[in-house]
Scaffold this motif. Structure first.
Motif, short mmCIF file in Angstrom:
data_model
loop_
_atom_site.label_atom_id
_atom_site.label_comp_id
_atom_site.label_asym_id
_atom_site.label_seq_id
_atom_site.Cartn_x
_atom_site.Cartn_y
_atom_site.Cartn_z
N MET A 1 11.65 4.98 6.13
CA MET A 1 12.37 3.71 6.00
C MET A 1 13.76 3.92 5.42
SD MET A 1 11.03 1.22 7.30
CE MET A 1 12.45 0.35 6.67
N PHE A 2 13.85 4.74 4.39
CA PHE A 2 15.16 5.01 3.77
C PHE A 2 16.08 5.66 4.79
CE2 PHE A 2 18.25 7.72 1.74
CZ PHE A 2 18.80 6.89 0.77
N ALA A 3 15.57 6.65 5.52
CA ALA A 3 16.38 7.38 6.50
C ALA A 3 16.89 6.44 7.59
CB ALA A 3 15.57 8.52 7.11
N ILE A 4 16.02 5.56 8.09
CA ILE A 4 16.42 4.63 9.16
C ILE A 4 17.45 3.63 8.65
CG2 ILE A 4 15.62 2.75 10.64
CD1 ILE A 4 12.99 4.30 10.99
N LYS B 1 0.81 -1.22 0.00
CA LYS B 1 0.00 0.00 0.00
C LYS B 1 0.84 1.27 0.00
CE LYS B 1 -3.31 2.38 3.03
NZ LYS B 1 -3.91 2.38 4.37
N ILE B 2 1.95 1.25 0.74
CA ILE B 2 2.64 2.52 0.96
C ILE B 2 4.09 2.57 0.53
CG2 ILE B 2 1.16 3.23 2.87
CD1 ILE B 2 3.17 2.16 4.78
N ILE B 3 4.73 1.45 0.25
CA ILE B 3 6.15 1.50 -0.06
C ILE B 3 6.45 0.73 -1.34
CG2 ILE B 3 8.47 0.89 0.72
CD1 ILE B 3 7.55 1.29 3.53
N SER B 4 7.29 1.31 -2.15
CA SER B 4 7.72 0.64 -3.37
C SER B 4 9.14 0.13 -3.18
CB SER B 4 7.68 1.62 -4.55
OG SER B 4 8.31 1.08 -5.67
N GLY B 5 9.36 -1.13 -3.51
CA GLY B 5 10.73 -1.66 -3.47
C GLY B 5 11.31 -1.80 -2.08
N LEU B 6 10.48 -2.12 -1.08
CA LEU B 6 10.98 -2.19 0.30
C LEU B 6 12.06 -3.25 0.48
CD1 LEU B 6 10.68 -1.41 3.31
CD2 LEU B 6 9.06 -3.29 3.50
N HIS B 7 11.87 -4.43 -0.12
CA HIS B 7 12.76 -5.55 0.14
C HIS B 7 13.99 -5.59 -0.77
CE1 HIS B 7 10.16 -7.09 3.17
NE2 HIS B 7 9.15 -7.12 2.34
N LYS B 8 14.15 -4.56 -1.59
CA LYS B 8 15.40 -4.51 -2.35
C LYS B 8 16.20 -3.33 -1.82
CE LYS B 8 13.27 -1.81 -6.08
NZ LYS B 8 12.73 -1.84 -7.42
N LYS C 1 12.60 6.19 -4.99
CA LYS C 1 11.65 5.18 -5.49
C LYS C 1 10.68 4.73 -4.39
CE LYS C 1 13.55 4.91 -9.61
NZ LYS C 1 14.54 5.96 -9.47
N VAL C 2 10.14 5.70 -3.65
CA VAL C 2 9.12 5.41 -2.65
C VAL C 2 7.91 6.28 -2.95
CG1 VAL C 2 10.80 4.76 -0.88
CG2 VAL C 2 9.99 7.12 -1.00
N ARG C 3 6.80 5.96 -2.28
CA ARG C 3 5.56 6.66 -2.61
C ARG C 3 4.96 7.46 -1.46
NH1 ARG C 3 4.20 1.57 -5.23
NH2 ARG C 3 2.70 1.09 -3.59
N THR C 4 5.43 7.23 -0.24
CA THR C 4 4.80 7.92 0.89
C THR C 4 5.85 8.33 1.93
OG1 THR C 4 4.55 5.94 2.21
CG2 THR C 4 2.78 6.42 0.66
N LEU D 1 12.36 13.58 -3.55
CA LEU D 1 12.85 12.40 -2.83
C LEU D 1 12.01 11.16 -3.14
CD1 LEU D 1 13.87 14.05 0.54
CD2 LEU D 1 15.39 12.92 -1.08
N PHE D 2 10.70 11.34 -3.32
CA PHE D 2 9.87 10.21 -3.76
C PHE D 2 10.45 9.60 -5.03
CE2 PHE D 2 5.48 11.56 -1.83
CZ PHE D 2 5.89 11.11 -0.59
#
Length: 219
Positions: free
Chosen positions: A209-212, A139-146, A200-203, A195-196
């Motif tokens: 997540m990227f920052a952490i 729903k909220i993140i693109s490409g989380l596991h890569k 490559k993120v959407r929210t 930054l989106f």
């Protein structure tokens, strides 16, 4: 699995007894996991852990009386950082997710997930140190596991973009962030949209997540 192989120890903290018992039974059916203890709230887990009953993973309800998930994950992260926290909630709103991750949770799942996904979440936290519910990540993140960014094509952020990311990880609204950075709301929108695209993120959760994951904020 050999008898000498130590099972991964799990603590379950939820004030709903029926759900807690069902989770314990389900986890007990997973070959490599065992339930070390159950608790009604953060005070229960605090008592057990200070008595040296320390699990590998804690499945932690966000909304509980006495000592809720926020306070509990903060305490665990500060005092027992080796314990991995998997947040459990009925809510998928960005503010709740961001706050739990910011306080040190390694994963976030919803209470309506299928048993197979719970197993996947536990495995992912142990092996990859992170997991978000399939529903949430879809729903909220693109490409989380890569991995975000390739060593051959590194993502370069300006100092202002890094400052913006750090503030995004707080509970400030975008308007408050504009005031804090002494820039217009339109400029904040430009930072966010740039930054989106760049990450490559959407929210906002994707930005957090990227920052952490890239050490741009302390947790």
């Amino acid at each position: 699995m050999g008898a000498a192989t130590k099972k991964i120890q799990v603590g379950i903290v939820d004030d709903h007894s029926l759900l807690r018992k069902a989770l314990a039974k389900l986890i007990g059916s997973f070959e490599t996991y065992a339930v070390l203890f159950e608790g009604d709230n953060g005070k229960d887990i605090k008592t057990k852990i200070t008595q040296n009953i320390i699990p590998d993973i804690v499945i932690l309800d966000v909304n509980m009386p006495d000592m809720d998930g926020y306070e509990t994950v903060r305490w665990l992260h500060k005092n027992y950082p080796q314990v991995k926290v998997l947040a459990l909630s009925m809510f998928s709103d960005e503010n709740t997710i961001i706050r739990m991750l910011r306080l040190g949770a390694k994963g976030y799942i919803l209470k309506n997930i299928e048993p197979e996904e719970l197993k996947l979440a536990l495995d992912s936290i142990m092996k990859k140190d992170f997991y978000l519910s399939e529903y949430i990540s879809g729903k909220i993140i693109s490409g989380l596991h890569k991995d975000l960014g390739n060593p051959e094509d590194p993502i370069v952020l300006s100092d202002k973009e890094k400052e913006f990311l750090r503030l995004v990880c707080s509970e400030l609204s975008y308007k408050d962030i504009a005031d804090k950075m002494f820039i217009s709301p339109r400029t904040v929108d430009n930072y966010r949209n740039t930054l989106f695209e760049k990450l490559k993120v959407r929210t906002r959760v994707g930005l957090v997540m990227f920052a952490i994951k890239n050490g741009l904020v302390d947790i």
